[in-house]
Write an enzyme that holds these catalytic residues in place. Structure first.
Site, PDB file in Angstrom:
ATOM      1  N   GLY A 296      -4.801 -11.295  -7.820  1.00 21.57           N
ATOM      2  CA  GLY A 296      -5.501 -10.166  -7.207  1.00 21.57           C
ATOM      3  C   GLY A 296      -4.733  -8.853  -7.184  1.00 21.57           C
ATOM      4  O   GLY A 296      -5.119  -7.939  -6.456  1.00 21.57           O
TER       5      GLY A 296
ATOM      6  N   LYS B 114      -9.610  -5.611  10.427  1.00 21.74           N
ATOM      7  CA  LYS B 114     -10.751  -5.041   9.694  1.00 21.74           C
ATOM      8  C   LYS B 114     -12.062  -5.077  10.491  1.00 21.74           C
ATOM      9  O   LYS B 114     -12.881  -4.172  10.383  1.00 21.74           O
ATOM     10  CB  LYS B 114     -10.942  -5.762   8.358  1.00 21.74           C
ATOM     11  CG  LYS B 114      -9.839  -5.449   7.351  1.00 21.74           C
ATOM     12  CD  LYS B 114     -10.110  -6.101   6.016  1.00 21.74           C
ATOM     13  CE  LYS B 114      -8.939  -5.896   5.070  1.00 21.74           C
ATOM     14  NZ  LYS B 114      -9.187  -6.420   3.726  1.00 21.74           N
TER      15      LYS B 114
ATOM     16  N   SER C 149       0.806  -1.229   0.000  1.00 22.67           N
ATOM     17  CA  SER C 149       0.000   0.000   0.000  1.00 22.67           C
ATOM     18  C   SER C 149       0.840   1.281   0.000  1.00 22.67           C
ATOM     19  O   SER C 149       0.506   2.220  -0.736  1.00 22.67           O
ATOM     20  CB  SER C 149      -0.971   0.002   1.186  1.00 22.67           C
ATOM     21  OG  SER C 149      -1.930  -1.009   0.999  1.00 22.67           O
TER      22      SER C 149
ATOM     23  N   GLY D 234     -13.613 -13.433   6.106  1.00 17.83           N
ATOM     24  CA  GLY D 234     -13.661 -11.972   6.037  1.00 17.83           C
ATOM     25  C   GLY D 234     -13.437 -11.444   4.626  1.00 17.83           C
ATOM     26  O   GLY D 234     -14.096 -10.488   4.202  1.00 17.83           O
TER      27      GLY D 234
HETATM   28  P1  ATR Z   1      -9.926 -14.138   5.540  1.00 18.93           P
HETATM   29  O1  ATR Z   1     -10.177 -12.929   6.366  1.00 18.93           O
HETATM   30  O2  ATR Z   1      -8.639 -14.129   4.777  1.00 18.93           O
HETATM   31  O3  ATR Z   1     -11.087 -14.505   4.680  1.00 18.93           O
HETATM   32  P2  ATR Z   1     -10.712 -16.201   7.379  1.00 18.93           P
HETATM   33  O4  ATR Z   1     -11.852 -15.391   7.843  1.00 18.93           O
HETATM   34  O5  ATR Z   1      -9.898 -16.965   8.377  1.00 18.93           O
HETATM   35  O6  ATR Z   1      -9.657 -15.307   6.605  1.00 18.93           O
HETATM   36  O7  ATR Z   1     -11.229 -17.198   6.244  1.00 18.93           O
HETATM   37  C1  ATR Z   1     -10.392 -18.100   5.595  1.00 18.93           C
HETATM   38  C2  ATR Z   1     -11.200 -18.802   4.531  1.00 18.93           C
HETATM   39  O8  ATR Z   1     -10.342 -19.688   3.772  1.00 18.93           O
HETATM   40  C3  ATR Z   1     -12.304 -19.681   5.069  1.00 18.93           C
HETATM   41  O9  ATR Z   1     -13.366 -19.682   4.145  1.00 18.93           O
HETATM   42  C4  ATR Z   1     -11.624 -21.042   5.161  1.00 18.93           C
HETATM   43  O10 ATR Z   1     -12.513 -22.149   5.150  1.00 18.93           O
HETATM   44  P3  ATR Z   1     -13.164 -22.631   6.561  1.00 18.93           P
HETATM   45  O11 ATR Z   1     -14.237 -21.647   6.881  1.00 18.93           O
HETATM   46  O12 ATR Z   1     -13.693 -23.987   6.269  1.00 18.93           O
HETATM   47  O13 ATR Z   1     -12.031 -22.638   7.554  1.00 18.93           O
HETATM   48  C5  ATR Z   1     -10.844 -21.008   3.873  1.00 18.93           C
HETATM   49  N1  ATR Z   1      -9.702 -21.955   3.826  1.00 18.93           N
HETATM   50  C6  ATR Z   1      -8.512 -21.838   4.454  1.00 18.93           C
HETATM   51  N2  ATR Z   1      -7.695 -22.852   4.132  1.00 18.93           N
HETATM   52  C7  ATR Z   1      -8.384 -23.658   3.261  1.00 18.93           C
HETATM   53  C8  ATR Z   1      -8.087 -24.871   2.555  1.00 18.93           C
HETATM   54  N3  ATR Z   1      -6.912 -25.478   2.675  1.00 18.93           N
HETATM   55  N4  ATR Z   1      -9.055 -25.372   1.742  1.00 18.93           N
HETATM   56  C9  ATR Z   1     -10.238 -24.762   1.623  1.00 18.93           C
HETATM   57  N5  ATR Z   1     -10.581 -23.616   2.251  1.00 18.93           N
HETATM   58  C10 ATR Z   1      -9.669 -23.066   3.078  1.00 18.93           C
END
Ligand code: ATR
Length: 270
Positions: free
Chosen positions: A239, A65, A16, A130
């Protein structure tokens, strides 16, 4: 100079400051933009200190956030639905307004920079954390045919879809319920890529000519971008454009000028 900054933890790899310095240079705005390593236990204190030093606005990143959302005195409608704030704006009465520019950043990168028309399209959103909550309403406002939010933990996808169902056609499901479905665009909003992984989805979910978009960015192809190449996506994007577009929208909220993003995206690609 007018003071702005990005706050997060960790923060050293944030791009940023580089992006906003480029915007300031391009627009001639007297903007100085720093980075703050936020204290995990005292986000509000860090924000107060920055304002005390004359700061006019902050970008907020992981993991603050949601805290920024609670801290803001008022919220934009988009930030209200997102439950997360990535932009804090100091108002003339010294109150803080919270906004969320992630969704507009994603929509602009897809539609303006890449020329993808969202209207009428079948979209698969992977993840329900999030990052996804921040972008789902702006996506629905583009009137896709439908958005399916698919998450490893299905219950989180159901409740997220329920929360935004008055903005358009949207439903939640588990990753294991995708068999037989097909999409024009798959957006990866999971954190799986941080571990070099891809959410496990059936090979057949991407339609012929469909696109893949990873909300993550890295200087090599991300794991999900790679999945897109392997599954013959017409385009498979990371992204970076979204990152620059969300920054541009924050800059506009603070300064009233929307900077040109393409030279900045090109500079960061080098
Ligand atoms: P962020 O703020 O980056 O979205 P988060 O709120 O912790 O972080 O969400 C992470 C997301 O990535 C979730 O949707 C998580 O799935 P779960 O809700 O089942 O935990 C997903 N995620 C993380 N690692 C994953 C993996 N190896 N395969 C599939 N989904 C994954």
């Amino acid at each position: 100079m007018d003071k702005y900054a990005v706050i997060g933890n960790p923060i050293e790899h944030s791009m940023s400051p580089e992006i906003h310095r480029a915007f300031a240079q391009q627009t001639g705005e007297p903007v100085e933009y720093g980075r703050i390593l936020g204290n995990i236990d005292d986000f509000a204190g860090d924000v107060r200190r920055f304002l005390g030093e004359g700061g006019l606005g902050l970008n907020v990143t992981v993991p603050f956030k949601e805290q920024a959302w609670r801290l803001a005195d008022e919220l934009s409608p988009g930030a209200h639905t997102a439950g997360a704030v990535n932009t804090l704006i100091r108002l003339e009465n010294n109150q803080l307004r919270g906004d969320n520019t992630d969704g507009i950043g994603l929509v602009r990168d897809l539609t303006v920079n890449q020329g993808f028309r969202l209207q009428g399209k079948r979209i698969l959103m992977l993840g329900a954390g999030g990052a996804v909550r921040g972008v789902i309403r702006p996506l629905l406002e583009q009137h896709p045919k439908r958005i399916i939010i698919a998450n490893r933990t299905a219950s989180k996808a159901y409740s997220l879809a329920n929360g935004v169902s008055n903005y358009g056609q949207v439903a939640g499901c588990g990753l294991d319920e995708l068999a037989g479905m097909e999409f024009d665009l798959i957006i990866n909003g999971t954190a799986a890529g941080l571990a070099g992984e891809v959410p496990s989805i059936p090979d057949s979910v991407l339609s012929k000519g469909g696109w893949c978009y990873d909300m993550l960015y890295s200087n090599q192809a991300t794991a999900f971008q790679q999945w897109g190449y392997e599954h013959k996506a017409a385009r498979s994007l990371d992204g970076l454009g979204m990152l620059v577009e969300q920054a541009a929208e924050s800059f506009r909220l603070w300064r009233g000028i929307l900077p040109e993003t393409s030279p900045v995206i090109a500079m960061l690609r080098e």
